[in-house]
Design an enzyme around this catalytic site. Structure first.
Site, PDB file in Angstrom:
ATOM      1  N   ARG A 196       0.865  -1.191   0.000  1.00  0.00           N
ATOM      2  CA  ARG A 196       0.000   0.000   0.000  1.00  0.00           C
ATOM      3  C   ARG A 196       0.896   1.233   0.000  1.00  0.00           C
ATOM      4  O   ARG A 196       1.102   1.848  -1.027  1.00  0.00           O
ATOM      5  CB  ARG A 196      -0.946  -0.010   1.220  1.00  0.00           C
ATOM      6  CG  ARG A 196      -2.098   0.967   1.097  1.00  0.00           C
ATOM      7  CD  ARG A 196      -1.735   2.410   1.389  1.00  0.00           C
ATOM      8  NE  ARG A 196      -1.369   2.637   2.788  1.00  0.00           N
ATOM      9  CZ  ARG A 196      -0.951   3.804   3.259  1.00  0.00           C
ATOM     10  NH1 ARG A 196      -0.820   4.855   2.452  1.00  0.00           N
ATOM     11  NH2 ARG A 196      -0.607   3.941   4.528  1.00  0.00           N
ATOM     12  N   GLU A 197       1.487   1.574   1.148  1.00  0.00           N
ATOM     13  CA  GLU A 197       2.419   2.710   1.174  1.00  0.00           C
ATOM     14  C   GLU A 197       3.521   2.509   0.144  1.00  0.00           C
ATOM     15  O   GLU A 197       3.895   3.436  -0.573  1.00  0.00           O
ATOM     16  CB  GLU A 197       3.037   2.841   2.578  1.00  0.00           C
ATOM     17  CG  GLU A 197       4.056   3.966   2.716  1.00  0.00           C
ATOM     18  CD  GLU A 197       3.434   5.352   2.703  1.00  0.00           C
ATOM     19  OE1 GLU A 197       2.460   5.571   3.437  1.00  0.00           O
ATOM     20  OE2 GLU A 197       3.922   6.219   1.940  1.00  0.00           O
ATOM     21  N   HIS A 217      -6.707  -0.122   2.748  1.00  0.00           N
ATOM     22  CA  HIS A 217      -6.553   1.228   3.285  1.00  0.00           C
ATOM     23  C   HIS A 217      -7.395   2.157   2.431  1.00  0.00           C
ATOM     24  O   HIS A 217      -7.133   2.322   1.244  1.00  0.00           O
ATOM     25  CB  HIS A 217      -5.056   1.575   3.179  1.00  0.00           C
ATOM     26  CG  HIS A 217      -4.668   2.914   3.694  1.00  0.00           C
ATOM     27  ND1 HIS A 217      -4.598   4.022   2.889  1.00  0.00           N
ATOM     28  CD2 HIS A 217      -4.315   3.315   4.940  1.00  0.00           C
ATOM     29  CE1 HIS A 217      -4.209   5.064   3.624  1.00  0.00           C
ATOM     30  NE2 HIS A 217      -4.023   4.661   4.852  1.00  0.00           N
ATOM     31  N   ARG A 239      -9.985   0.156  11.597  1.00  0.00           N
ATOM     32  CA  ARG A 239      -9.091   1.130  12.228  1.00  0.00           C
ATOM     33  C   ARG A 239      -9.460   2.509  11.727  1.00  0.00           C
ATOM     34  O   ARG A 239      -9.711   2.691  10.535  1.00  0.00           O
ATOM     35  CB  ARG A 239      -7.647   0.851  11.845  1.00  0.00           C
ATOM     36  CG  ARG A 239      -6.679   1.882  12.437  1.00  0.00           C
ATOM     37  CD  ARG A 239      -5.511   2.202  11.523  1.00  0.00           C
ATOM     38  NE  ARG A 239      -5.892   2.981  10.350  1.00  0.00           N
ATOM     39  CZ  ARG A 239      -5.046   3.329   9.386  1.00  0.00           C
ATOM     40  NH1 ARG A 239      -3.800   2.955   9.435  1.00  0.00           N
ATOM     41  NH2 ARG A 239      -5.465   4.047   8.349  1.00  0.00           N
ATOM     42  N   THR A 261       2.394  11.963   8.700  1.00  0.00           N
ATOM     43  CA  THR A 261       2.293  11.891   7.242  1.00  0.00           C
ATOM     44  C   THR A 261       3.396  12.661   6.536  1.00  0.00           C
ATOM     45  O   THR A 261       3.813  12.297   5.439  1.00  0.00           O
ATOM     46  CB  THR A 261       0.908  12.434   6.823  1.00  0.00           C
ATOM     47  OG1 THR A 261      -0.079  11.773   7.608  1.00  0.00           O
ATOM     48  CG2 THR A 261       0.642  12.215   5.358  1.00  0.00           C
ATOM     49  N   HIS A 268       2.278   5.318  12.325  1.00  0.00           N
ATOM     50  CA  HIS A 268       2.771   5.357  10.937  1.00  0.00           C
ATOM     51  C   HIS A 268       3.704   6.555  10.828  1.00  0.00           C
ATOM     52  O   HIS A 268       3.273   7.692  10.987  1.00  0.00           O
ATOM     53  CB  HIS A 268       1.551   5.508  10.023  1.00  0.00           C
ATOM     54  CG  HIS A 268       1.859   5.540   8.557  1.00  0.00           C
ATOM     55  ND1 HIS A 268       1.875   4.401   7.781  1.00  0.00           N
ATOM     56  CD2 HIS A 268       2.142   6.560   7.710  1.00  0.00           C
ATOM     57  CE1 HIS A 268       2.141   4.717   6.527  1.00  0.00           C
ATOM     58  NE2 HIS A 268       2.318   6.020   6.453  1.00  0.00           N
ATOM     59  N   HIS A 300       6.641   8.684   8.679  1.00  0.00           N
ATOM     60  CA  HIS A 300       7.479   8.961   7.506  1.00  0.00           C
ATOM     61  C   HIS A 300       8.869   9.389   7.962  1.00  0.00           C
ATOM     62  O   HIS A 300       9.063   9.812   9.095  1.00  0.00           O
ATOM     63  CB  HIS A 300       6.808  10.009   6.613  1.00  0.00           C
ATOM     64  CG  HIS A 300       5.807   9.379   5.701  1.00  0.00           C
ATOM     65  ND1 HIS A 300       6.095   9.027   4.411  1.00  0.00           N
ATOM     66  CD2 HIS A 300       4.531   8.967   5.924  1.00  0.00           C
ATOM     67  CE1 HIS A 300       5.037   8.457   3.860  1.00  0.00           C
ATOM     68  NE2 HIS A 300       4.063   8.402   4.756  1.00  0.00           N
ATOM     69  N   HIS A 346      39.167  -1.222  16.788  1.00  0.00           N
ATOM     70  CA  HIS A 346      37.915  -1.968  16.735  1.00  0.00           C
ATOM     71  C   HIS A 346      38.184  -3.447  16.432  1.00  0.00           C
ATOM     72  O   HIS A 346      37.632  -4.337  17.072  1.00  0.00           O
ATOM     73  CB  HIS A 346      36.980  -1.410  15.646  1.00  0.00           C
ATOM     74  CG  HIS A 346      36.340  -0.108  16.003  1.00  0.00           C
ATOM     75  ND1 HIS A 346      35.060   0.196  15.654  1.00  0.00           N
ATOM     76  CD2 HIS A 346      36.802   0.960  16.679  1.00  0.00           C
ATOM     77  CE1 HIS A 346      34.755   1.413  16.097  1.00  0.00           C
ATOM     78  NE2 HIS A 346      35.805   1.903  16.708  1.00  0.00           N
TER      79      HIS A 346
END
Lengths: 466, 466
Positions: free
Chosen positions: B58-59, B118, B178, B212, B239, B241, B336
């Site tokens: 979806r996204e 969605h 939702r 968003t 959610h 971004h 390291h």
């Protein structure tokens, strides 16, 4: 604890802190009714007054692919200086003979940025460092039980003694000195505070907190820096690795808690997957205090700086890179495109123009909406009513269901639709698809990823809308 | 507020919260003296009991380069299900006819993961969605003044009315529902809490908080979720971004504050530079609660899953990608390397073996140390004393100052040094460099970045040490 982001313009800084009477803290600015998260001023916060210690030429040299010869180091140092970073940190002159010579060469460039080198907490290294002409020395020693056991094997008394000797030696040469622990977030809190208080008392310029393994989380960072802020009066530098995805967020929370300096590298290059990236920090901070960031750093040079370093270490700019990634300002879903066309702030917290970049509304997909298509119709200087734009959009979505479309495809559909409307003909809109138009699937030629091609297409494209 | 990261094993979850008598909160577990940041149990935290709503389909479809045909969507859905995500979210069936058909096809696969779609908060969309066979519907509407003004143009009363109608309709079909605001962090707090309380009362399964535009910062997220946790009794989905680099950190802070579900996509693909990446979240959460993450997700399939999606959207895996980036477990600096060889936990918070990967100690550079070279000498089954290893290391550092060395170069220097020692000869170690050995500069052939080559070299290399 007040929410503390989205500062815009004039967030509190140290000067504000000093100027304000603690008794008058109830004199809050009027609440911004449009955004309830506008912060109540926080007098610890340095989000509007931070400094950058740029470590591409130290931490970045520890990146797997990095080999910088002298000329490349000088080119990078000059570019960093031009961008406006406050400090440039270099590999220890004790690492190799060429490292020492390079350090001397960069010190002689006469840059505006102060030059630092980064050494172990050892007199052998310190003696070499002070002879190179650097403005300051960053000293580090591991304080976690892991490092004390498996690296240098020293106890805290030894560490304190060594620290005092090195610090006093460096100070005697009238150059800046920072003392940092390594792996601070897995060190004993009392040990840490104790040694920081000791070195603060003998006059270090900065103490450093380092999340060497990248394990720290934002609230943990806030708590430690806030505690430390109450123990030392010197500046506080922070260094965050990105193994668990918090390097930018941790830097931000450190500044909220009173840290003064943030370590970065270009593209975040460093040991493993690296540290707080310079570009990512700029993205975060411009949202917090645009005036400060815009006034201090040449943001429009970020892309060139990243390209310079990416080429030097032979990596591609990640497709999802902050600000300069090919899709950072690309909008696709119809609902987003509509709002962006009405007001870019609806779906953008950063203005791409601040970085000399442009936004792009992607209208050639099945997720497109008629507002995006209408905007394209206007760009093509065609004349369609809203109802016609909607019908044309429905056609485009139908075709985009079948296979990927590119800008040329959509333009020819729009033009054909327009032609039909104006001439009363009924030529199939699909016809254009029979032509061997390049589709996205075919864009990855010569081993060049489609992303790069699209970025370059975007750069040249008439659909820019900012 | 206690520090709240580095949880290991059995961090508190909802059940624990319900079982514990509030009066007995002083019964803290013994303090871990090695790590003072071991958290005091936080009864709000779900870092040990979160669920993933995977939104690549979806996204991710809103990512600039994404075009998934039906077969590819099914392949990705199966791979996500196999990995172990709790939910798979799909593009709205109202977006296009093919989107609807694909949604139906995926619902029929009989996956373990629940399937969501969605949609906009609109009955037209809801009527289509409930007919597709999904297990749940995610409804979203913009509540910020920006979106109310420039997107849908509705006021909060209208939003509440529309929400109630859609929610009751979806619930009447016995599927999950939702309700989420869009751009929650630029919405009015009172408006937000008011509408969430309303939809909670009529029985939504989850409310959603969405950053968003990617503007939220970690402490701001913690504050809002913690406030919301006191207002609603349903689950809380979040959610984030990644425009300002906080998408992983914000997800973590949301869980600390009581959120229950995190939205992710593979490689973070989505609008602009995307959302919380699945791999980045795994990196963060395995540090917080290894047992929970290892018990629930097939981490060794992460690399294949990312490769699948990267190929589908035609991008390279970023060089610095969490866990699977070519250098995520590569160690270079001498100090390291020494410690890593003694105990990997010194410089690694994540064990690469948990993801079916290996670590790599990079010894062919001027930053190398004698411990790394000694380890290589042993791997080559040669016999040198510590003093000889140190002398050999000094030679290697000197040569590495001149130009980049690769593994073959260093191996031939070591072998030549060993040969000289054993035979008493004095053949120049430099000799090997006259051979046309491939150097790192020459590794970027066929348009393939050196990074990729090195990764493949690492994969085959005998220097793996875990």
């Amino acid at each position: 604890m007040p929410p503390a982001a989205n500062e815009s313009n004039g967030s509190p800084n140290k000067d504000a802190f000093q100027a304000v009477d603690p008794e008058s803290r109830t004199q809050r600015p009027p609440i911004n009714t449009r955004n309830p998260y506008q912060p109540v001023p926080d007098f610890l916060s340095n989000v509007g007054s931070f400094k950058i210690i740029e470590s591409t030429l130290r931490e970045g040299e520890q990146f797997a692919n990095a080999f910088f010869d002298t000329a490349k180091k000088i080119e990078i140092a000059k570019a960093l200086d031009d961008f406006g970073v406050d400090y440039i940190e270099l590999t220890s002159p004790a690492a190799s003979e060429q490292s020492r010579l390079d350090c001397e060469a960069i010190c002689k460039l006469g840059l505006k940025a102060k030059i630092l080198t980064h050494i172990r907490c050892h007199m052998d290294d310190a003696r070499i460092a002070v002879q190179t002409g650097v403005d300051g020395v960053d000293v580090v020693i591991g304080t976690s039980s892991f490092l004390r056991e498996h690296s240098h094997g020293k106890d805290m008394d030894y560490i304190a003694k060594a620290a005092i000797e090195v610090i006093e030696f460096v100070k005697s040469h009238n150059i800046e000195i920072r003392f940092s622990s390594e792996d601070s977030f897995r060190s004993d809190l009392v040990d840490l505070l104790s040694i920081y208080r000791t070195v603060d008392k003998i006059g270090v310029n900065r103490v450093g907190i380092a999340d060497t393994v990248g394990c720290a989380s934002p609230r943990q960072v806030y708590d430690l820096i806030r505690t430390l802020r109450g123990v030392v009066s010197c500046d506080i530098e922070t260094h965050f690795h990105n193994d668990t995805g918090c390097a930018v967020a941790n830097a931000y929370c450190a500044l909220e808690a009173g840290a003064t300096h943030i370590d970065t590298s270009v593209l975040g290059i460093g040991e493993r997957n690296g540290i707080t990236p310079l570009g990512g920090l700029m993205a975060r901070m411009i949202v917090a205090d645009r005036d400060y960031v815009m006034g201090k750093y040449k943001l429009h040079k970020l892309r060139d700086l990243e390209n310079l370093v990416a080429e030097a270490v032979e990596v591609n700019i990640p497709f999802n890179n902050y600000i300069t990634g090919f899709c950072a300002f690309t909008h696709k879903a119809g609902i987003h495109a509509k709002a962006i066309l009405a007001n870019p702030s609806t779906y953008e917290i950063i203005n791409p123009a601040d970085f000399g970049l442009t936004r792009y509304v992607h209208f050639a997909s099945r997720l497109t909406g008629w507002n995006a298509i209408k905007s394209r119709v206007e760009q093509l200087n065609l004349d369609l009513t809203d109802a016609q734009c909607k019908e044309c959009t429905a056609n485009i979505k139908q075709l985009a269901d079948v296979r990927p479309l590119n800008v040329d495809d959509v333009d020819s559909i729009i033009r054909q639709y327009h032609f039909n409307i104006k001439t009363g003909k009924d030529t199939p809109l699909l016809k254009g698809l029979d032509h061997p138009a390049p589709v996205i699937d075919e864009m990855a030629v010569d081993g060049e990823p489609a992303a790069k091609k699209l970025r370059s297409e975007i750069d040249q494209d008439a659909t820019k809308c900012c």
